[in-house]
Design a protein around this motif. Structure first.
Motif, short mmCIF file in Angstrom:
data_model
loop_
_atom_site.label_atom_id
_atom_site.label_comp_id
_atom_site.label_asym_id
_atom_site.label_seq_id
_atom_site.Cartn_x
_atom_site.Cartn_y
_atom_site.Cartn_z
N UNK A 194 0.84 -1.21 0.00
CA UNK A 194 0.00 0.00 0.00
C UNK A 194 0.87 1.26 0.00
N UNK A 195 1.94 1.24 0.76
CA UNK A 195 2.85 2.38 0.81
C UNK A 195 3.45 2.65 -0.57
N UNK A 196 3.76 1.59 -1.30
CA UNK A 196 4.36 1.72 -2.62
C UNK A 196 3.41 2.39 -3.62
N UNK A 197 2.16 1.92 -3.68
CA UNK A 197 1.25 2.47 -4.69
C UNK A 197 0.82 3.90 -4.34
N UNK A 198 0.72 4.21 -3.05
CA UNK A 198 0.39 5.58 -2.66
C UNK A 198 1.51 6.53 -3.06
N UNK A 199 2.75 6.14 -2.79
CA UNK A 199 3.90 6.99 -3.12
C UNK A 199 4.06 7.15 -4.63
N UNK A 200 3.76 6.09 -5.41
CA UNK A 200 3.85 6.19 -6.86
C UNK A 200 2.80 7.14 -7.42
N UNK A 201 1.62 7.12 -6.82
CA UNK A 201 0.56 8.03 -7.25
C UNK A 201 0.95 9.48 -7.00
N UNK A 202 1.53 9.73 -5.85
CA UNK A 202 2.00 11.09 -5.52
C UNK A 202 3.04 11.55 -6.53
N UNK A 203 3.98 10.66 -6.87
CA UNK A 203 5.04 11.01 -7.82
C UNK A 203 4.46 11.32 -9.20
N UNK A 204 3.49 10.52 -9.66
CA UNK A 204 2.89 10.73 -10.98
C UNK A 204 2.16 12.07 -11.06
N UNK A 205 1.37 12.38 -10.04
CA UNK A 205 0.58 13.62 -10.04
C UNK A 205 1.49 14.85 -10.00
N UNK A 206 2.46 14.84 -9.12
CA UNK A 206 3.36 16.01 -9.00
C UNK A 206 4.20 16.20 -10.25
N UNK A 207 4.61 15.10 -10.89
CA UNK A 207 5.40 15.18 -12.11
C UNK A 207 4.58 15.81 -13.25
#
Length: 444
Positions: A194-207
């Motif tokens: 869960x920590x992995x997919x949440x952090x990946x979502x944050x990275x995609x949106x901010x990018x």
């Protein structure tokens, strides 16, 4: 924006590669942090499970990275040619394809997960833990695709620094969330997923937000939001072979893992630890290769082929020198780093880790060249040619573990990587120089 078809060659490649390497270092660092937290708070079973899961997810994540890299090659060529209209159209069609691929991956992988784990001979005591981890991880396929696509867009215009910032945000959020979910809330290995997919979502949106604010030239106009068959075809002709290349490599790794699963939990965990430590060092080659792929694509678009050759030669010499130094680091400090992964010292686990290290380090120079020449071929647009390297990797790993595991045991698992690097690397080097010497029309 950084036009790599102009200016000094080596400083451009090294500067571009530096930020990719730091990003890879950070990414592998948070994987190690995950493993340390799981090993400390859940136990060796969690380490073994995440090792098995990582083997499976390598195929998925590798395919995602390959597909998006293929997409970005088309954009890098458009940038090199100075055609921003075509660049934006490629970007829009890439977004559409990422949505389709992401949803398909999540659905198909979730339905087939249990079957593949059984096919891999996953031990019963590790099956449920591994199965649940992967099910959660598959929910993040779209987020992973979009982060890699947006990072690829930035790299295609010569910006390797910005993706590092967003990856840093992802790493910090992931490390924090893993500790909260695993150490405090006691969600175990599922909490790590869960920590992995949440952090990946944050990275995609901010990018994505950064791209539309920082680069007005890349904002897709209303009239450009058209699905074009020709562009889709070009994207798929690059993206699918590159994705398949990683898939073939990953399937070979899965075959090796299925044989590894027949050994003890300590062997499985020790092998997992070795791979995580090694990946940090080896990402230097990946960074140089990725930089060279973008460099090659931009110069291809600008029709500066002599400049490409010079860049390849410079980078090859540097890669070999670094690989020798990397081998020294692994042999000297590998065991000390491996001890960090367990709460109490486990001699059998550590032995499994060091056995792997002492077997494969001799192949580091050829591995460095393998990664480099594969990226150059991809940068030229020879995605299908590069894909065959993945097929060779698959065949070599299957041959070695099938023929020699019964005789040499765990050592054969380690030898599979070494033999694969040697044969695939030499094949790619020959292929590159064959195409270069023949002066095929596509690279004239």
């Amino acid at each position: 924006m950084n036009d790599m078809s102009k200016g000094k060659i080596l400083p451009q490649i090294l500067n571009f590669a530096l930020f990719i390497f730091i990003g890879g270092l950070m990414q592998n660092l948070y994987l190690i942090i995950d493993s340390i937290i799981l090993g400390q708070y859940v136990g060796k079973e969690a380490l073994a499970s995440i090792g098995i899961a990582s083997t499976v997810s390598f195929v998925v994540i590798g395919s995602i990275i390959g597909i998006t890299q293929g997409f970005s090659i088309n954009m890098a060529k458009s940038f090199g040619a100075g055609n921003f209209v075509k660049f934006r159209k490629y970007a829009y069609n890439s977004i559409i394809l990422c949505i389709i691929v992401g949803l398909s991956f999540s659905m198909i992988l979730s339905l087939t997960n249990g079957y593949f784990l059984k096919l891999m001979n996953t031990p019963e005591n590790l099956f449920d833990m591994t199965h649940n981890f992967l099910l959660v991880l598959y929910l993040g396929c779209i987020a992973n695709l979009f982060y890699n696509l947006f990072a690829g867009i930035l790299r295609s215009i010569g910006n390797s620094f910005a993706p590092l910032i967003f990856l840093g945000i992802s790493v910090v959020s992931n490390a924090s969330l893993v500790y909260i979910f695993v150490a405090i809330l006691k969600y175990g290995i599922v909490g790590s997923a869960f920590a992995t997919i949440i952090s990946q979502t944050i990275a995609a949106i901010t990018c994505y937000i950064f791209i539309i604010i920082k680069y007005p030239q890349l904002r897709i106009k209303k009239e450009e939001k058209i699905i074009e068959k020709k562009l889709l075809k070009n994207l798929l002709l690059q993206g699918i072979p590159m994705g398949m290349q990683f898939s073939f490599t990953g399937i070979g790794v899965i075959v090796v893992q299925s044989f590894l699963n027949g050994f003890s939990t300590e062997h499985i965990a020790g092998f997992s630890v070795a791979i995580r430590i090694q990946n940090i060092v080896l990402y230097i080659y990946v960074a140089l290769g990725s930089a060279l792929a973008t460099y090659t694509s931009q110069n291809f678009g600008a029709k500066k082929f002599t400049r490409i050759t010079k860049g390849v030669n410079y980078t090859a010499l540097i890669s070999v020198a670094i690989s020798i130094f990397a081998a020294f680091l692994i042999i000297t400090f590998g065991e000390q780093v491996a001890n960090l992964f367990t709460e109490e010292k486990n001699p059998e686990l550590i032995k499994a880790t060091t056995t792997y290290f002492h077997t494969v380090v001799w192949g580091y120079p050829i591995l460095a060249l393998l990664i480099l020449y594969r990226n150059v071929l991809q940068g030229y647009g020879f995605a299908i040619t590069a894909m065959f390297a993945g097929i060779i990797e698959l065949l070599m790993r299957v041959i070695v573990v099938f023929l020699f595991t019964g005789t040499y045991g765990y050592l054969a698992i380690c030898l599979a990587d070494l033999a694969t690097w040697l044969v695939t690397g030499l094949s790619l080097i020959f292929t590159y120089y064959y195409l270069k010497n023949k002066k095929l029309a596509i690279i004239k």
